[in-house]
Design a protein around this motif. Structure first.
Motif, PDB file in Angstrom:
ATOM      1  N   SER A 123     -33.792 -48.417  17.922  1.00 18.45           N
ATOM      2  CA  SER A 123     -35.184 -48.061  17.640  1.00 18.45           C
ATOM      3  C   SER A 123     -35.327 -46.650  17.093  1.00 18.45           C
ATOM      4  O   SER A 123     -34.582 -45.748  17.465  1.00 18.45           O
ATOM      5  N   LYS A 124     -36.320 -46.491  16.238  1.00 16.24           N
ATOM      6  CA  LYS A 124     -36.719 -45.154  15.789  1.00 16.24           C
ATOM      7  C   LYS A 124     -37.603 -44.568  16.884  1.00 16.24           C
ATOM      8  O   LYS A 124     -38.468 -45.254  17.443  1.00 16.24           O
ATOM      9  N   ILE A 125     -37.396 -43.294  17.174  1.00 12.79           N
ATOM     10  CA  ILE A 125     -38.143 -42.605  18.212  1.00 12.79           C
ATOM     11  C   ILE A 125     -38.732 -41.327  17.623  1.00 12.79           C
ATOM     12  O   ILE A 125     -38.066 -40.620  16.859  1.00 12.79           O
ATOM     13  N   ARG A 126     -39.961 -41.039  18.013  1.00 14.93           N
ATOM     14  CA  ARG A 126     -40.609 -39.783  17.627  1.00 14.93           C
ATOM     15  C   ARG A 126     -40.578 -38.842  18.824  1.00 14.93           C
ATOM     16  O   ARG A 126     -40.857 -39.266  19.948  1.00 14.93           O
ATOM     17  N   ILE A 127     -40.228 -37.599  18.571  1.00 12.39           N
ATOM     18  CA  ILE A 127     -40.326 -36.580  19.610  1.00 12.39           C
ATOM     19  C   ILE A 127     -41.180 -35.430  19.088  1.00 12.39           C
ATOM     20  O   ILE A 127     -41.212 -35.174  17.873  1.00 12.39           O
ATOM     21  N   ILE A 150     -38.898 -37.803  13.621  1.00 10.02           N
ATOM     22  CA  ILE A 150     -38.533 -39.191  13.915  1.00 10.02           C
ATOM     23  C   ILE A 150     -37.075 -39.422  13.535  1.00 10.02           C
ATOM     24  O   ILE A 150     -36.588 -38.872  12.541  1.00 10.02           O
ATOM     25  N   THR A 192     -33.246 -41.826  15.020  1.00  6.51           N
ATOM     26  CA  THR A 192     -32.599 -42.756  15.934  1.00  6.51           C
ATOM     27  C   THR A 192     -31.802 -41.963  16.960  1.00  6.51           C
ATOM     28  O   THR A 192     -31.021 -41.081  16.582  1.00  6.51           O
ATOM     29  N   PRO A 193     -31.982 -42.241  18.240  1.00  8.31           N
ATOM     30  CA  PRO A 193     -31.189 -41.532  19.250  1.00  8.31           C
ATOM     31  C   PRO A 193     -29.691 -41.718  19.024  1.00  8.31           C
ATOM     32  O   PRO A 193     -29.240 -42.780  18.592  1.00  8.31           O
ATOM     33  N   VAL A 206     -32.669 -37.774  19.852  1.00  5.22           N
ATOM     34  CA  VAL A 206     -32.951 -37.821  18.417  1.00  5.22           C
ATOM     35  C   VAL A 206     -32.503 -36.487  17.823  1.00  5.22           C
ATOM     36  O   VAL A 206     -31.769 -36.440  16.835  1.00  5.22           O
TER      37      VAL A 206
END
Length: 149
Positions: free
Chosen positions: A2-6, A40, A42-43, A55
């Protein structure tokens, strides 16, 4: 994966004046800006990587924003270098003040565009700048989204 936003938040104090503006902001004044930076990606999944699951390390993002925005704009006064404010800027500089001359009217809208370009240029290739939110007052802010640009 999954793509993750931090998101990491920053704050700094900056003065400015809007040349030619028809309201109070034509006068030199300052704000306690709050900047939210969202990236954004990928971890990291490599179990041997020290940043497994991240990320981007928040401290790496902090370093970029600190060097490009906070250290530059904090306790500085920003003027559009293409206005008569240049004379005021020169006077302030001779008195030891930190003055930044930019190619734009120093509104929150234009500042957030400037910050986006500076931050994007420093991010690792696998990380994208997703959005910025520059809050000028408790009730006013400008936002930049990569999807809009």
């Amino acid at each position: 994966m999954s793509k993750i936003r931090i998101t990491k938040q920053f704050s700094f104090e900056t003065g400015h004046a809007l040349y030619g503006y028809d309201g109070k902001c034509r006068n030199v004044h300052g704000h306690s800006y709050k900047l939210s930076v969202t990236v954004i990606g990928t971890p990291i999944t490599d179990t041997n990587h020290v940043k497994l699951g991240m990320v981007i390390d928040f401290s790496d993002l902090k370093k970029i924003v600190k060097e490009e925005v906070e250290d530059v704009f904090d306790h500085a006064t920003v003027f559009n270098k293409n206005t008569p404010h240049i004379e005021l800027a020169k006077e302030l500089e001779t008195r030891g003040h930190n003055v930044i001359l930019v190619d734009y009217q120093p509104t929150s809208e234009n500042m957030v565009i400037d910050f986006a370009e500076k931050i994007k240029a420093r991010l690792p290739k696998e990380i994208a700048l997703y959005s910025l939110k520059l809050q000028e007052t408790e009730t006013s802010y400008a936002e930049w989204f990569a999807a809009d640009n």
